[in-house]
Design a protein around this motif. Structure first.
Motif, short mmCIF file in Angstrom:
data_model
loop_
_atom_site.label_atom_id
_atom_site.label_comp_id
_atom_site.label_asym_id
_atom_site.label_seq_id
_atom_site.Cartn_x
_atom_site.Cartn_y
_atom_site.Cartn_z
N ARG A 89 -117.65 87.77 52.15
CA ARG A 89 -117.75 86.56 52.97
C ARG A 89 -119.21 86.11 53.07
N TYR A 90 -120.12 87.11 53.22
CA TYR A 90 -121.54 86.77 53.33
C TYR A 90 -122.07 86.21 52.00
N ASN A 92 -120.32 84.70 49.79
CA ASN A 92 -119.76 83.34 49.68
C ASN A 92 -120.57 82.35 50.52
N SER A 93 -121.00 82.80 51.70
CA SER A 93 -121.81 81.93 52.56
C SER A 93 -123.15 81.63 51.89
N LEU A 94 -123.73 82.67 51.24
CA LEU A 94 -124.98 82.44 50.49
C LEU A 94 -124.76 81.39 49.41
N THR B 29 -131.76 80.59 52.65
CA THR B 29 -130.31 80.68 52.40
C THR B 29 -129.72 81.88 53.13
N ALA B 30 -130.42 83.02 53.04
CA ALA B 30 -129.92 84.23 53.69
C ALA B 30 -129.82 84.03 55.20
N ALA B 33 -126.98 81.55 55.97
CA ALA B 33 -125.67 82.18 55.75
C ALA B 33 -125.33 83.12 56.91
N SER B 37 -122.41 81.17 58.36
CA SER B 37 -121.28 81.72 57.61
C SER B 37 -120.63 80.62 56.74
N SER B 38 -119.35 80.75 56.45
CA SER B 38 -118.67 79.71 55.66
C SER B 38 -117.22 79.63 56.11
#
Lengths: 232, 315
Positions: A89-90, A92-94, B29-30, B33, B37-38
């Motif tokens: 998930r992380y 993917n977020s990146l 980006t890190a 994120a 999150s996403s």
């Protein structure tokens, strides 16, 4: 057997071979002439290159690299991984946020280059490759949304199919075919985007940073009087 | 156009700039994120749809049998529905591309999945009755049942008035059972095959119902909301599609039956315009008129103007 040298004189088999080299030698000589090492990896730039707008090109490239690395990890682990793993998930977020940054930086870069009329002085192809990069990046990001395997993918596929079908593209580029879209997203479009980006950067190095609008040759003693066709 | 090499130079470290930018973007980006999150809203399955909205599922299945669903009347690339294809002026690209992904909604979405499963005698008899009936009879049964469902309270098949619906109620009730068990999710895309990566049939069936759209609207994803620009939750999504979705909100596109084709035409023209900016008279002169470049190269122009003033005062 003798090989003609660049001056046309016949030489021995092991002498002066670097001057010939057939097609390979011709390409090498042309490449080195267009992009000698000092031009390819410069350690000086014209003094007029003094604005934050210049940073957005390299920021776009950096975001692309982060997107390629994070996307590569996702692809290696398989498209279902990020739904079942916190690490996934992380990553993917990146990937998502690097793409958001990529598009943000690229749009600012594009606007900056527009207002600099950066296509002047034989740089039209640099502009064209940059603009095509922009559209290729949109296509790549769009297919990324289609292969997330979640509600967004379903909804976007259902909405996008109508536009694509209306102009005959959907018959060949089926947004509801997951396998086909995955191939476009992780193979074809990144490959094209990579080639275009490399070509774009080499063109920038080849032509050099575009001079300010209206600038005349300093050696000629010119000041800021705009040249007649310069802003085109 | 002077050569950039003719101008005064300053020190510049290309590799250092690239490394610093890469590290900065990777860290940014890190951080983003970790904070943002996403989004990951689970996909709708045929099972979840049939369990949450059985009447909508049944009404959609009947429309697939009757040939009156969105997909059944779509035209190319799925079928040959006359007059369904969009046109861009006189050009019909949708028809020209042809039927490349053939979909027969009655057989692919309802009859086929039932025929592939081991069925009780009543369902086998209903399948046989459907197969033996002429097309017009099948349509009469389906239409009558569709109308009756629309009139029943909540679209509930159990409360439908008596009528001549042939085998349709048995077939759709069994399809609902299959869907609720989860079996239809495997059957519809694969048709009994082991490997499958094409979800065209499942997504078309889902899109023909109203359940998927109702969920999308609650996520603000309707065409008159944020469309496919947005993502589920509070995420920006595909913000770069803003211009594409913009045209759907205004006339003449908004009310046109050819809106998709027309908007694609407009976007292709505008995209070509962006690519060819260096060659378009007027557009290529905008930078000179707006003078934004005076901000970008302000130190250069300041030095040049100072040099000109110095030259004039020295005369």
């Amino acid at each position: 057997m003798s090989v003609p040298g660049e001056d046309g004189a016949a030489t021995g088999p092991y002498t002066n071979v670097s001057a010939s080299g057939g097609w390979t030698g011709a390409v090498r000589r042309r490449a080195v002439k267009a992009l000698p090492p000092a031009k390819l990896l410069p350690d000086t730039q014209p003094a007029y290159m003094a604005s934050w707008i210049y940073v957005f090109g390299v920021l776009t490239l950096s975001s692309l690299i982060v997107a390629l690395v994070s996307g590569g990890l996702l692809a290696l682990k398989g498209p279902g991984w990020w739904h079942v793993s916190t690490t996934g998930r992380y990553v993917n977020s990146l990937h998502l946020l690097s793409v958001q940054l990529l598009m943000f930086f690229m749009v600012i870069h594009l606007w900056g280059k527009f207002f600099m009329a950066a296509w002047r002085g034989g740089r039209a192809l640099t502009w064209i490759t940059g603009a095509v990069c922009f559209f290729t990046a949109i296509g790549t990001a769009f297919t990324g949304y289609l292969v997330q395997q979640n509600f967004d993918s379903q909804w976007i596929a259902g909405q996008a199919k109508d536009g694509l079908n209306a102009v005959g593209i959907g018959a060949f580029f089926n947004v509801m075919n997951f396998g086909q879209m995955l191939m476009w997203h992780i193979v074809l479009l990144p490959f094209v985007l990579g080639l275009l980006t490399a070509g774009h950067i080499l063109l920038v190095r080849w032509r050099g940073i575009v001079p300010p609008i209206g600038a005349t040759d300093p050696a000629a003693g010119g000041a800021a009087a705009p040249a007649a066709r310069d802003a085109r | 156009m002077p050569d950039p090499a003719a101008f005064p130079a300053r020190r510049y470290d290309l590799i250092k700039e690239f490394v610093i930018a890469l590290v900065a973007v990777a860290l940014l980006t890190a951080g983003l994120a970790a904070v943002l999150s996403s989004p990951d809203v689970r996909p709708v399955t045929l099972a979840s749809w049939s369990r949450a909205a059985g009447p909508d599922f049944t009404a959609t299945a009947v429309a697939e049998l009757a040939g009156t669903s969105g997909t059944a009347e779509y035209g190319p690339p799925y079928n040959h529905t006359p007059g369904a294809a969009q046109k861009l002026g006189p050009v019909g690209l949708q028809n020209a591309a042809g039927v490349r992904i053939p979909v027969d909604t009655a057989n692919d979405f309802v009859i086929g999945p039932l025929a592939h499963a081991p069925e009780p005698p009543g369902v086998r008899a209903a399948l046989a009755a459907w197969a033996a009936a002429p097309v017009s009879r099948r349509q009469d049964w389906s239409k009558a049942y569709s109308d009756a469902l629309a009139k029943s309270p909540g679209g509930d098949p159990a409360k439908v008035a008596k009528g001549d619906y042939g085998p349709v109620p048995v077939l759709t009730a069994r399809l609902l059972d299959l869907a609720r068990s989860g079996a239809l999710d495997g059957e519809l895309p694969g048709g009994g095959k082991f490997y499958e990566t094409d979800y065209t049939r499942s997504l078309l069936f889902l899109s023909d119902g109203s359940y998927l759209e109702s969920l999308a609207r609650t996520e603000h994803l309707g065409g008159d909301q944020w469309g496919m620009m947005n993502e589920t939750g509070n995420y920006p999504g595909q913000a770069w599609l803003w211009l594409f979705t913009f045209w759907y909100q205004i006339e003449p596109f908004k009310s046109s039956g050819n809106a998709d084709a027309l908007i694609w035409g407009v976007m292709v023209l505008l995209s070509l315009g962006l690519v060819l900016v260096p060659f378009i008279p007027g557009v290529r002169s905008i930078p000179r008129w707006t003078r934004v470049h005076r901000l970008i190269w302000r130190s250069y122009y300041r030095d040049q103007e100072a040099a000109v003033r110095a030259g004039e005062s020295g005369r």
